[in-house]
Design a protein around this motif. Structure first.
Motif, PDB file in Angstrom:
ATOM      1  N   GLU A 437       0.848  -1.191   0.000  1.00 44.99           N
ATOM      2  CA  GLU A 437       0.000   0.000   0.000  1.00 44.99           C
ATOM      3  C   GLU A 437       0.885   1.244   0.000  1.00 44.99           C
ATOM      4  N   LEU A 438       0.505   2.218  -0.815  1.00 47.26           N
ATOM      5  CA  LEU A 438       1.263   3.472  -0.880  1.00 47.26           C
ATOM      6  C   LEU A 438       0.650   4.456   0.113  1.00 47.26           C
ATOM      7  N   THR A 439       1.061   4.340   1.373  1.00 41.50           N
ATOM      8  CA  THR A 439       0.498   5.166   2.442  1.00 41.50           C
ATOM      9  C   THR A 439       1.354   6.393   2.750  1.00 41.50           C
ATOM     10  N   LYS A 440       2.475   6.520   2.055  1.00 45.61           N
ATOM     11  CA  LYS A 440       3.341   7.688   2.228  1.00 45.61           C
ATOM     12  C   LYS A 440       3.953   8.030   0.879  1.00 45.61           C
ATOM     13  N   ASP A 441       4.651   9.150   0.815  1.00 45.06           N
ATOM     14  CA  ASP A 441       5.124   9.587  -0.500  1.00 45.06           C
ATOM     15  C   ASP A 441       6.236   8.707  -1.060  1.00 45.06           C
ATOM     16  N   THR A 442       6.998   8.031  -0.195  1.00 45.05           N
ATOM     17  CA  THR A 442       8.052   7.129  -0.662  1.00 45.05           C
ATOM     18  C   THR A 442       7.879   5.757  -0.016  1.00 45.05           C
ATOM     19  N   THR A 443       7.805   4.735  -0.844  1.00 48.19           N
ATOM     20  CA  THR A 443       7.596   3.371  -0.355  1.00 48.19           C
ATOM     21  C   THR A 443       8.638   2.443  -0.964  1.00 48.19           C
TER      22      THR A 443
END
Length: 764
Positions: A437-443
């Motif tokens: 899941e992309l829950t922040k700007d950098t994953t």
């Protein structure tokens, strides 16, 4: 005269000798003391199931969850943890006043409380007031806790909700460990109603972090009791419900339907949980490895050395070997883990391949287009033309404005579990995809298998495109009709180093091994052909040629079911020479076509909810025949083994009619059933089928037939209207049961019967 001091000492010794014996009694015996028949919840109220994660728990009660195959499930568990006890109910309805009317439930709750009679009762969660009133009526002090951080002198804690965070888990864990009794009523049913389905995975309870320590896991697996099977059982516990007795069951397991479901719903989940929640060096894991003969090094299936998994025991052994090996290597290597056998499939990226940083703009194609699509919310994978090497970390960077979209990144496309469907493996047999899941700007994303990098976008989004940045991936061959030229493809793109490639239009994506397209010189012509096929299918199915999302065909070294198969989100075909020399060869496709490919694309266009029984492998072939006529300009009779020619079909029909035809026989022979449709097409043309399909496409869901008889009537009246003909006699000869009311509606049209059926008309 007795010495009172001696008598007192003797009494103390007696108590000391008796109390440990009482304390060591099985929890089940204590809990079921004076308890009669335990009822299940109301038929409108579901109950969740429990599994064991170690050898400690005791099964208190079970229930019928699939009576037709005599499948049971655990609904009440109890276990010791530390100095305390855990009692778990599959529904918090057991803490509500409706079930307090039952004396067995009342006694069971009192017995649970009496496991630790010291202190009062504390209650947390829904149904709290009912429990408070109940215990007060039994002269037991009780208090309601609005928050679990409130200090309490309770000896027993009833919880009818999930725990909110790790702090609450730690607090309740300490309570039990220090001698308290936890009585838990599962809140799954109420929580599922408000569950955010956009989240990855299934809803799981935070309280499981505590329950697991006591050897219990409350699964997101629910069933609804029925009026006939509305009582729990406390004896005759099946061996497959507990890890302690599972070995006994597995030793005598047979390969039948019931065993399949027991493996799928009990043995596999139980063993998976045990492997996940116990240390690799634990005695329990050692016992499991010894029983299933699991080596310390994982098996590596290959084409040269297929792995035999033809029995339930071998399937379980392979799956556990994969799981334990992965757990061990995850502990040792973290994201750098590379699964044994990944080089063979899905494939290795050359060490010399450039790891790049790339800005990507992804056009969004999601939504419903009137077909049998995945239920919402569905996160549809979108291609980026990039590949993540196994055991390497890749950064995905997005603008914060996209965080509300709950985007996901997927690595790999091969998500089929081959173990349950095949008897031999020639590649790693587990799901080879990973999702983040992309829950922040950098994953950071990574995979032990490697795979194409996809971004999964919700079908409810209004976005037209998404921009993101990827760092550390390698280029994968990617051709998009209308965007990529043949020159760009041949000069550079087709030689990109990733082991998997994609060929795409706005209508369809072909996901294939890169070695299959290294010599492909004209992808433009190939994909234009596939667009023509998709347009023909759209025309016959009465949907817009401009599709809201693409269909996807994925090649696999091993196909999970049949030669090819179709699901609402994909079609899977074989990566073998016979299939690929047609699938990826424009000349061959235009001259001979590909019945198998056209057939599976046909499955994606069927009216599954409206077709009557027996048509799944029948109406699908209307699309194959239509594509041959409309796109290849060949006759519809291309499956020579089954529909060799018009004359051959008529011959087959007559032979069938002379062999006492029936609806049951019709349902069992899709080629004979297709012949009935061919007779209509030969007389009335494809426009009759299109007119009927339009009626189906325009039918509101609220008007869908509820029974198979109604579905037959719907088809009869629809095709009569489309052909402006009374087909009553035609259907009678074919032995399709049409109602009197439906036949009456067709009386307005002239009777039609094909010449070849005249001899089979009922004699007056």
């Amino acid at each position: 005269m007795f010495n009172l001091k001696v008598l007192s000492a003797l009494c103390c010794l007696l108590l000391l000798s008796v109390y440990p014996l009482f304390a060591q009694q099985p929890l089940k015996k204590v809990l079921l003391n004076n308890v009669g028949q335990i009822p299940l919840t109301d038929t409108t109220d579901a109950i969740s199931l429990f599994y064991t994660t170690n050898e400690s728990p005791e099964i208190i009660a079970i229930a019928d969850i699939a009576p037709e195959i005599q499948l049971k499930g655990t609904i009440i568990f109890a276990s010791k943890y530390g100095k305390g006890n855990v009692v778990a109910f599959g529904s918090n309805s057991y803490f509500g006043k409706n079930l307090f009317k039952n004396t067995a439930v009342k006694q069971l709750l009192l017995n649970a409380r009496n496991l630790n009679p010291k202190g009062k009762v504390a209650v947390y969660g829904p149904a709290g007031k009912d429990l408070i009133d109940f215990f007060k009526s039994e002269k037991i002090k009780a208090e309601f806790l609005e928050k679990l951080n409130k200090k309490t002198s309770a000896g027993t804690l009833f919880i009818a909700d999930d725990l909110k965070d790790q702090a609450e888990v730690d607090k309740v864990t300490a309570f039990v460990k220090n001698g308290g009794t936890l009585v838990f009523g599962s809140p799954y049913v109420s929580l599922l109603k408000s569950w955010d389905k956009s989240k990855s995975g299934n809803l799981t309870l935070k309280i499981n972090d505590l329950l697991i320590k006591a050897g219990i896991f409350n699964a997101n697996a629910i069933f609804y009791p029925n009026k006939k099977y509305n009582q729990a059982y406390t004896d005759s516990i099946p061996d497959y419900l507990h890890i302690n007795t599972l070995k006994s069951y597995a030793s005598n397991q047979v390969n039948d339907v019931k065993s399949y479901y027991i493996s799928a719903f009990y043995i596999n989940p139980t063993l998976d949980l045990v492997c996940e929640t116990n240390g690799l060096k634990s005695l329990l894991i050692a016992k499991i490895k010894a029983f299933y003969h699991i080596p310390d090094t994982v098996w590596v299936p290959s084409k040269a050395h297929p792995l035999d998994i033809s029995t339930n025991e071998k399937k379980t052994a392979y799956r556990l070997a994969e799981k334990l090996s992965g757990k061990r290597e995850d502990n040792e290597l973290g994201y750098k883990r590379k699964a044994a056998g990944y080089e063979l499939f899905p494939g290795k990226v050359p060490d010399s391949a450039e790891r790049i940083t790339k800005n990507v703009v992804v056009p969004v194609k999601v939504g419903k287009q009137g077909l049998n699509d995945m239920p919402s919310p569905y996160y549809r994978p979108h291609t980026m033309g990039l590949y993540v090497p196994a055991g390497e970390k890749v950064k995905v960077i997005i603008d914060k404005k996209y965080l509300s979209q709950k985007l996901k990144v997927q690595i790999g496309v091969h998500d089929d579990n081959l173990i349950d469907h095949l008897d031999f493996l020639t590649r790693i047999g587990v799901n080879l995809t990973k999702t983040f899941e992309l829950t922040k700007d950098t994953t950071d994303v990574f995979s032990p298998y490697g795979g194409l990098l996809l971004i999964n976008i919700s079908d409810s989004t209004t976005l037209k495109s998404i921009e993101l940045k990827v760092s550390g991936a390698v280029n994968a061959p990617y051709f998009k009709l209308g965007e990529t030229s043949n020159n760009e493809w041949n000069n550079n793109i087709k030689n990109y180093p990733a082991p998997w490639a994609e060929l795409a239009t706005d209508n369809i994506i072909l996901t294939v091994p890169s070695y299959r397209i290294r010599e492909l010189k004209d992808p433009e012509a190939l994909m234009r052909f596939y667009d023509k096929v998709m347009d023909a299918d759209a025309d016959l199915r009465i949907i817009d040629r401009k599709r809201v999302h693409t269909e996807r065909i994925i090649l696999d070294q091993q196909v999970m079911a049949g030669a090819l198969f179709a699901l609402p989100n994909k079609i899977v075909g074989p990566d073998d020479d016979d299939y690929c020399r047609v699938m990826l060869n424009t000349d061959s496709l235009e001259i001979k076509g590909s019945w198998g490919t056209f057939h599976e694309l046909g499955h994606r266009h069927q009216f599954f909810e409206l077709d009557f029984d027996g048509l799944r492998e029948v109406t699908v072939n209307l699309y194959s025949m239509y594509v041959y006529e409309e796109v290849l300009h060949l006759e519809k009779y291309q499956n020579k083994d089954n529909i060799p020619s018009k004359e051959g079909v008529i011959k087959n029909i007559k032979n069938y009619m002379r062999m006492s035809p029936s609806y049951d026989k019709f349902k069992k022979d899709p080629w004979i059933a297709l012949s009935m449709y061919i007779e209509i097409i030969e007389q009335f043309g494809w426009n009759a089928i299109k007119a009927a399909n339009k009626t189906y496409a325009d039918l509101p869901k609220s008007d869908y037939p509820k029974t198979n008889e109604q579905k037959i009537d719907l088809w009869f009246n629809t095709i009569c209207m489309a052909t402006k003909s009374d087909l009553g006699t035609f259907f009678d000869i074919w032995k399709l049961p049409v109602s009197v009311e439906a036949k009456q509606k067709a009386k307005q049209y002239p009777v039609w019967l094909p010449e070849e059926l005249e001899e089979f008309k009922p004699k007056k």
